[in-house]
Design an enzyme around this catalytic site. Sequence first.
Site, PDB file in Angstrom:
ATOM      1  N   THR A 155      -2.463  -5.989  -1.146  1.00  0.00           N
ATOM      2  CA  THR A 155      -1.781  -7.058  -1.873  1.00  0.00           C
ATOM      3  C   THR A 155      -2.635  -7.498  -3.053  1.00  0.00           C
ATOM      4  O   THR A 155      -3.761  -7.958  -2.874  1.00  0.00           O
ATOM      5  CB  THR A 155      -1.502  -8.249  -0.945  1.00  0.00           C
ATOM      6  OG1 THR A 155      -0.677  -7.815   0.140  1.00  0.00           O
ATOM      7  CG2 THR A 155      -0.790  -9.368  -1.688  1.00  0.00           C
ATOM      8  N   HIS A 275       5.967 -11.678  -4.173  1.00  0.00           N
ATOM      9  CA  HIS A 275       5.432 -12.409  -3.023  1.00  0.00           C
ATOM     10  C   HIS A 275       6.464 -13.394  -2.468  1.00  0.00           C
ATOM     11  O   HIS A 275       6.127 -14.500  -2.022  1.00  0.00           O
ATOM     12  CB  HIS A 275       4.149 -13.142  -3.396  1.00  0.00           C
ATOM     13  CG  HIS A 275       3.121 -13.173  -2.303  1.00  0.00           C
ATOM     14  ND1 HIS A 275       2.116 -12.235  -2.195  1.00  0.00           N
ATOM     15  CD2 HIS A 275       2.947 -14.012  -1.248  1.00  0.00           C
ATOM     16  CE1 HIS A 275       1.360 -12.511  -1.141  1.00  0.00           C
ATOM     17  NE2 HIS A 275       1.856 -13.575  -0.544  1.00  0.00           N
TER      18      HIS A 275
END
Length: 394
Positions: A155, A275
Site C-alpha cells: 500500500t 483507499h
Amino acid sequence: MIISAASDYRAAAQRILPPFLFHYIDGGAYAEHTLRRNVEDLSDVALRQRILRNMSDLSLETTLFNEKLAMPTALAPVGLCGMYARRGEVQAAGAADDKGIPFTLSTVSVCPIEEVAPTIKRPMWFQLYVLRDRGFMRNALERAKAAGCSTLVFTVDMPTPGARYRDAHSGMSGPNAALRRYWQAVTHPQWAWDVGLNGRPHDLGNISAYLGKPTGLEDYIGWLANNFDPSISWKDLEWIRDFWDGPMVIKGILDPEDARDAVRFGADGIVVSNHGGRQLDGVLSSARALPAIADAVKGDITILADSGIRNGLDVVRMIALGADSVLLGRAYLYALATHGKQGVANLLNLIEKEMKVAMTLTGAKSIREISRDSLVQNAEALQTFDALKQNNAA
C-alpha cells in the site's frame, strides 16, 4: 432481519457496532465527496443487455498470479478487522478460503500472521505499508514468507494519514476518546460480549510480535502517526522487490503515469484505488480512474480495483472498465460484524449470484468475455466508458 444485499449488512452492522468502530470503517476523508463518488460513479456505469445468447455454460473462474479463483474477487486488507468480530481475521479468512478466493491480511490486523495462516488451506496474501521503521518491515516480510503468504500487497497511498473528520466525532479520536469508546462498548451488548470480552487479546498482533509487548488502540493510532513516511519513493521499494520472491502488487494507483511506473519497476500487479475515499477527498473515484489506466498498461501488468464495490453487478462493471479482478473491503466487513464467518460466506454467495445474473444478461459466458463491449457507449449513457474517460482527461 432479512439479508438480501450488502446494504442490509451495513444497516445491521450499524446497530451492532459501537459508533467509533462503525464510523471508522464507514467514513472517509474530509467531507467524504470521493467516498460517495466511488459508489455513485460505479452505479452510473450502464451495461449493454444482450439476449438469446445460450448462457448455459457460464463460468466465473479466473486465474490471478498463478492462483485459480472461483470468481474474480479477493478480500482486501482491512485494519482492525478483529475488532469487528471475535478474531475477525480468522473468520473472514475462513470464509474466503471456503469460497476459493484469497484473503489479504493487513499489517495492522488484530490477529497476527501466525494465528491466521494455519487456519486456511489457500495461501493468504499479506499487505504492508512503507514505514519509517524498516526493521519492522523486514520482520513482517520474513514472517509472511515463513507463514507461506503467496502475494505481497504494498500500500503506497498512505505516506501520511488522511484527515477523517468522523473519527473525532465518533470517539475513535478526539477529546475523551477512551471514555467515549468505553461507554459505547457497554451500551452495545452484542459486540461487548462477542468481541469486547471474548475476542481478546485486542492487540495489533503483527506489531505486538515485533515490539514484544501488548499494543492497544491508542498504540495503533500513535504508532501509525509516527511511522508513515512522506519521503518514500520508488527507490525505497527496490529492496523489497529483491527480498520478496513472490508476486508483488502496488495498491493505491489513480494515475496512468504511476501505473506505467509500476510496470517499469517490475511489479506484478496494481490496485486502482483511492483507499476507499479515506485518504484524499476530491480525487477521482476508482471507476473514473480505471479506464485510462487500463488503456495505459492493460496486458503489461495485472490490474485490480477497489473502492465503491458493493455487489456482484459492481464487480462486473469494474471488469468491464478494465480490471482483471477486484478487492472487497467495506462490504465484507459489514457482513463480518453482523454474522461473523457465516455473514462473509453469505455475502460472497450473494456477489456470486449477482455476477451470474449480470453476466447472463450481458452475454458474457466467462470473465474474459467481460469487456468494453459490455458497456453502453452512446450519448445517452453519460457515465459509461467514454464519459468516464473524458472526465478523467479533464
